[in-house]
Design a protein around this motif. Structure first.
Motif, PDB file in Angstrom:
ATOM      1  N   THR A 176       1.375  -3.643  -6.014  1.00  0.00           N
ATOM      2  CA  THR A 176       2.541  -2.820  -5.670  1.00  0.00           C
ATOM      3  C   THR A 176       2.988  -3.191  -4.270  1.00  0.00           C
ATOM      4  OG1 THR A 176       1.853  -0.965  -7.071  1.00  0.00           O
ATOM      5  CG2 THR A 176       3.384  -0.473  -5.268  1.00  0.00           C
TER       6      THR A 176
ATOM      7  N   ARG B 226       5.188  -2.203  -1.077  1.00  0.00           N
ATOM      8  CA  ARG B 226       5.896  -1.130  -0.376  1.00  0.00           C
ATOM      9  C   ARG B 226       6.727  -1.749   0.748  1.00  0.00           C
ATOM     10  NH1 ARG B 226       3.004   1.716   2.740  1.00  0.00           N
ATOM     11  NH2 ARG B 226       4.447   3.476   2.872  1.00  0.00           N
TER      12      ARG B 226
ATOM     13  N   GLN C   2       9.280   4.510   4.406  1.00  0.00           N
ATOM     14  CA  GLN C   2       9.342   3.745   3.167  1.00  0.00           C
ATOM     15  C   GLN C   2      10.772   3.705   2.666  1.00  0.00           C
ATOM     16  OE1 GLN C   2       6.163   4.153   0.224  1.00  0.00           O
ATOM     17  NE2 GLN C   2       7.719   4.442  -1.356  1.00  0.00           N
TER      18      GLN C   2
ATOM     19  N   THR D 174       9.932   0.623  -3.195  1.00  0.00           N
ATOM     20  CA  THR D 174       8.618   0.294  -3.750  1.00  0.00           C
ATOM     21  C   THR D 174       8.812  -0.481  -5.042  1.00  0.00           C
ATOM     22  OG1 THR D 174       7.634   2.316  -2.839  1.00  0.00           O
ATOM     23  CG2 THR D 174       6.427   1.203  -4.591  1.00  0.00           C
TER      24      THR D 174
ATOM     25  N   PRO E  74      -1.463  -0.662  -2.320  1.00  0.00           N
ATOM     26  CA  PRO E  74      -0.238  -1.476  -2.231  1.00  0.00           C
ATOM     27  C   PRO E  74      -0.217  -2.368  -0.985  1.00  0.00           C
ATOM     28  CG  PRO E  74       0.231   0.738  -1.500  1.00  0.00           C
ATOM     29  CD  PRO E  74      -1.189   0.751  -2.005  1.00  0.00           C
TER      30      PRO E  74
ATOM     31  N   ALA F  23       2.002  -3.566   2.133  1.00  0.00           N
ATOM     32  CA  ALA F  23       3.130  -3.078   2.932  1.00  0.00           C
ATOM     33  C   ALA F  23       3.825  -4.249   3.625  1.00  0.00           C
ATOM     34  CB  ALA F  23       2.659  -2.064   3.968  1.00  0.00           C
TER      35      ALA F  23
END
Length: 303
Positions: free
Chosen positions: A15, A17, A25, A28, A85, A87
């Motif tokens: 995932t 982000r 954020q 996503t 996730p 980033a």
């Protein structure tokens, strides 16, 4: 949202982000195969999600490594690829032009337009020569595309075609959160991915008959009544944060920005201020909509 990026046989799904430089954020993407998805493909998806042209965006890892457009994400991310996730920080940089307007600029004065302008002023007095048509005429799509394309550098042809196509999309299509692929302009060589689904097209239509005010020698290829005199492609950009008083241009309030992508006039009517008339109408509408500014991205050398 679920990622539309490609996956490989030995997929490593993560995932992703996307956060702002302030740590908020902003998007996503689930199930991204970091072994096959390149930095360019990821940047395109981010640009479409945010509505910003990707030419102004960069993705940076938590280790301060800038994501390489040509490499799979795993190679750019390195040790950070073990996280889930992952980033990535989205950094907005200075805007860059997609290309020059014209390779060879030349000032042009059209004698026919000057003569016609004088005759029209005597004939019409203070009445405007043109009226702005905000309703799209499907029969003019190819003519409008040709006029704008011929007014700018060949490099911008595909960008113009995508913008015109997007402007003619039904309102129900442009209201979708995910833009149709045909409304997104991509140029990997320049790193540009631009969502044009919100484009609007206005045309300037002559409010007179040339045969009433000019001899046949001034008619346009034997046609005394050209269908349209000019066109402007524009869109609204949301999220402008404003500018501080100490910036070069001074303080500018936050709010939406009306961006003029392309404005062009019929070559034989440019001396009559066609593009200027369209711009004046846009500025009035921008004021009524509460826009913070009007930005002209590209304009032909006609007025």
């Amino acid at each position: 949202v679920r990622s539309h990026l490609p996956t490989s046989a030995m997929a490593l799904l993560r995932t992703i982000r996307i956060v702002s430089i302030g740590g908020n954020q902003v998007a996503t993407f689930a199930d991204v195969d970091v072994c096959s998805a390149t930095g360019w493909e990821t940047l395109c998806q981010v640009a479409q999600a945010l509505g910003f042209p990707s030419a102004s965006l960069s993705l940076v890892t938590q280790s301060a490594v800038v994501i390489d457009h040509s490499l799979p994400l795993q190679e750019s991310i390195g040790p950070d690829g073990c996280d889930d996730p992952i980033a990535l920080t989205c950094v907005l940089g200075p805007s860059r032009a997609v290309g020059v307007k014209r390779e060879h600029w030349m000032m042009r004065t059209n004698k026919i337009g000057m003569i016609l302008g004088r005759r029209l002023r005597r004939h019409a007095g203070d009445k405007p020569f043109f009226k702005i048509c905000r309703e799209l005429d499907p029969s003019l799509q190819d003519d409008v595309k040709q006029l704008i394309t011929e007014s700018f550098a060949p490099r911008l042809k595909e960008l113009i075609h995508v913008a015109v196509r997007a402007a003619y999309q039904p309102a129900t299509a442009t209201a979708l959160s995910t833009p149709a692929e045909e409304c997104v302009f991509k140029d990997e060589s320049f790193g540009a991915c631009i969502n044009l689904s919100s484009c609007r097209l206005w045309t300037s239509v002559p409010d007179f008959s040339i045969k009433d005010v000019a001899p046949e020698s001034l008619w346009f290829g034997g046609d005394p009544d050209p269908v349209f005199a000019g066109a402007v492609l524009w869109r609204l950009l949301d999220g402008w944060p404003g500018a501080a008083p100490d910036t070069a241009g001074g303080a500018v309030a936050a709010g939406p920005v009306l961006e003029v992508l392309f404005a062009a006039a019929h070559p034989d009517l440019q001396e009559l201020g066609v593009a200027g008339h369209l711009m004046a109408e846009l500025e009035e509408v921008a004021t009524l909509m509460g826009c913070a500014a009007v930005a002209v991205a590209s304009r032909a050398t006609q007025d």
